[in-house]
Design a protein around this motif. Sequence first.
Motif, PDB file in Angstrom:
ATOM      1  N   ARG A  91       1.056  -0.544  -1.764  1.00 42.24           N
ATOM      2  CA  ARG A  91       0.909  -1.319  -2.998  1.00 42.24           C
ATOM      3  C   ARG A  91       0.468  -0.462  -4.185  1.00 42.24           C
ATOM      4  O   ARG A  91       0.724  -0.825  -5.329  1.00 42.24           O
ATOM      5  N   ALA A  92      -0.207   0.678  -3.950  1.00 40.61           N
ATOM      6  CA  ALA A  92      -0.675   1.473  -5.088  1.00 40.61           C
ATOM      7  C   ALA A  92      -0.820   2.945  -4.720  1.00 40.61           C
ATOM      8  O   ALA A  92      -1.105   3.283  -3.561  1.00 40.61           O
TER       9      ALA A  92
ATOM     10  N   ARG B 103      -0.189  -3.912   1.732  1.00 45.82           N
ATOM     11  CA  ARG B 103      -1.371  -3.722   0.877  1.00 45.82           C
ATOM     12  C   ARG B 103      -1.967  -2.310   0.969  1.00 45.82           C
ATOM     13  O   ARG B 103      -3.049  -2.058   0.456  1.00 45.82           O
ATOM     14  N   LEU B 104      -1.278  -1.397   1.642  1.00 46.82           N
ATOM     15  CA  LEU B 104      -1.825  -0.039   1.808  1.00 46.82           C
ATOM     16  C   LEU B 104      -1.910   0.677   0.454  1.00 46.82           C
ATOM     17  O   LEU B 104      -1.039   0.507  -0.393  1.00 46.82           O
TER      18      LEU B 104
ATOM     19  N   ALA C 209       3.194   1.337  11.882  1.00 50.66           N
ATOM     20  CA  ALA C 209       3.227   0.259  10.877  1.00 50.66           C
ATOM     21  C   ALA C 209       3.883   0.747   9.580  1.00 50.66           C
ATOM     22  O   ALA C 209       4.637   0.007   8.934  1.00 50.66           O
ATOM     23  N   MET C 210       3.629   2.000   9.207  1.00 52.85           N
ATOM     24  CA  MET C 210       4.206   2.535   7.960  1.00 52.85           C
ATOM     25  C   MET C 210       5.723   2.701   8.103  1.00 52.85           C
ATOM     26  O   MET C 210       6.487   2.400   7.175  1.00 52.85           O
ATOM     27  N   ILE C 211       6.156   3.147   9.296  1.00 52.84           N
ATOM     28  CA  ILE C 211       7.603   3.297   9.520  1.00 52.84           C
ATOM     29  C   ILE C 211       8.280   1.919   9.502  1.00 52.84           C
ATOM     30  O   ILE C 211       9.374   1.759   8.951  1.00 52.84           O
ATOM     31  N   GLU C 212       7.616   0.921  10.084  1.00 52.38           N
ATOM     32  CA  GLU C 212       8.196  -0.439  10.055  1.00 52.38           C
ATOM     33  C   GLU C 212       8.465  -0.868   8.613  1.00 52.38           C
ATOM     34  O   GLU C 212       9.496  -1.460   8.313  1.00 52.38           O
ATOM     35  N   ARG C 213       7.519  -0.571   7.715  1.00 52.36           N
ATOM     36  CA  ARG C 213       7.700  -0.943   6.297  1.00 52.36           C
ATOM     37  C   ARG C 213       8.940  -0.241   5.717  1.00 52.36           C
ATOM     38  O   ARG C 213       9.707  -0.855   4.979  1.00 52.36           O
TER      39      ARG C 213
ATOM     40  N   SER D 248      -1.017  15.968  -0.370  1.00 49.71           N
ATOM     41  CA  SER D 248      -2.044  15.330   0.449  1.00 49.71           C
ATOM     42  C   SER D 248      -2.077  13.854   0.038  1.00 49.71           C
ATOM     43  O   SER D 248      -2.254  13.545  -1.133  1.00 49.71           O
ATOM     44  N   ALA D 249      -1.896  12.943   1.014  1.00 49.54           N
ATOM     45  CA  ALA D 249      -1.771  11.516   0.655  1.00 49.54           C
ATOM     46  C   ALA D 249      -2.440  10.607   1.684  1.00 49.54           C
ATOM     47  O   ALA D 249      -1.790   9.727   2.264  1.00 49.54           O
ATOM     48  N   PRO D 250      -3.737  10.789   1.929  1.00 46.39           N
ATOM     49  CA  PRO D 250      -4.412   9.899   2.875  1.00 46.39           C
ATOM     50  C   PRO D 250      -4.427   8.466   2.359  1.00 46.39           C
ATOM     51  O   PRO D 250      -4.253   8.227   1.159  1.00 46.39           O
ATOM     52  N   VAL D 251      -4.640   7.550   3.293  1.00 43.27           N
ATOM     53  CA  VAL D 251      -4.450   6.133   2.952  1.00 43.27           C
ATOM     54  C   VAL D 251      -5.704   5.310   3.225  1.00 43.27           C
ATOM     55  O   VAL D 251      -6.557   5.699   4.029  1.00 43.27           O
ATOM     56  N   SER D 252      -5.774   4.157   2.571  1.00 45.56           N
ATOM     57  CA  SER D 252      -6.840   3.212   2.884  1.00 45.56           C
ATOM     58  C   SER D 252      -6.206   1.888   3.278  1.00 45.56           C
ATOM     59  O   SER D 252      -5.382   1.346   2.527  1.00 45.56           O
TER      60      SER D 252
END
Length: 296
Positions: free
Chosen positions: A154-155, A130-131, A16-20, A116-120
């Motif tokens: 988004r942030a 909206r990630l 999904a992140m690559i699609e963005r 380090s960049a974990p996501v919610s």
Amino acid sequence: MNLSIGWIGAGKMGEAMIERLLDGGVSVSVWNRTPEKCAALIERGATAAATPAVAAAENVVFSIVLDDSALRDLYEREDGVLSGSATVWVDCSSVSPGAAKAAAEAAAAKGVKFVSAPVSGNPGVVRAGRLIFAVSGPPAAIDSARPYFDVIGRAVHVVGDSNQASVVKICTNALLGVLMETLSEVAILGEKSGVKREALLNFINDSAVGSPFSTYKTAALVNLDFTPTFTSEAQRKDLRLALSLADEAGASMPLVFATEKEFDRLVTSGVGAGLDIASAIAQVALDSEIEITPEN
Ligand SMILES: NC(=O)c1ccc[n+]([C@@H]2O[C@H](COP(=O)([O-])OP(=O)(O)OC[C@H]3O[C@@H](n4cnc5c(N)ncnc54)[C@H](OP(=O)(O)O)[C@@H]3O)[C@@H](O)[C@H]2O)c1
């Protein structure tokens, strides 16, 4: 601006992140352990990388894989992420602070800066733009990664200059697990007491204790659709990371302790194995001796 990036890990979140990125006009060179999972992305414009090192031929390489041991595999293998020419490696996996620190040290030994960049947010949240990222690492490396964060999500919350982002992510997901378990328990309590799940959850969502999370999990709890966006196994992993961090830090977490037991049972009983965390309601229903059916 012509942006290009290397990417490692095309699981549910990575895809999904690559699609963005592709939709945002970024060139992506992608490697996944199981190459077949990249097929749709390649059809959409990504380039297949034969190894992690090839993906890391770009100046900035991102990764998102399952857990601590998957992250370690990325840099310990001979053709790993640190054998490329990237100068910045951004990892978005949910891993322990220890694993993030070890990856940063291995990267530093090769002159690579680790962020380090974990996501919610689940894959649906990613696709909706909206990630959010919790980010820690050397400020200049964070700056190099910022254009990609901006296309994907988004942030960006910068929370420190080493591995603090993994602590923030672990705390967030411990809360997530407790919320999922509690939503399941109150939904079954309501149903056993004569209230439809939808009626109860709609009220909760409109109240001060409702949240974006309770709102978007309502459909799954009402319709009993457990198609995985975030699996019970991954939730159990994150609860265990929280307990292990609590042990090290000397912090008391009785609710998280109890919740881990429930997610462990959910996985080992088979009721929620491979399914979304919303399947927690099925285990609570079994324990409460009530047969639940989709309401819509
Ligand atoms: N799903 C969510 O809602 C969500 C939300 C926020 C954060 N996260 C976190 O994001 C990460 C990925 O989650 P996901 O849901 O995308 O999981 P997933 O669909 O199971 O994907 C896991 C990825 O890790 C790769 N992997 C596993 N072991 C590996 C190894 N030893 N070497 C190389 N690659 C390996 C997998 O490769 P294969 O395809 O070859 O198996 C796959 O690309 C996890 O840390 C998770 O906790 C997930």
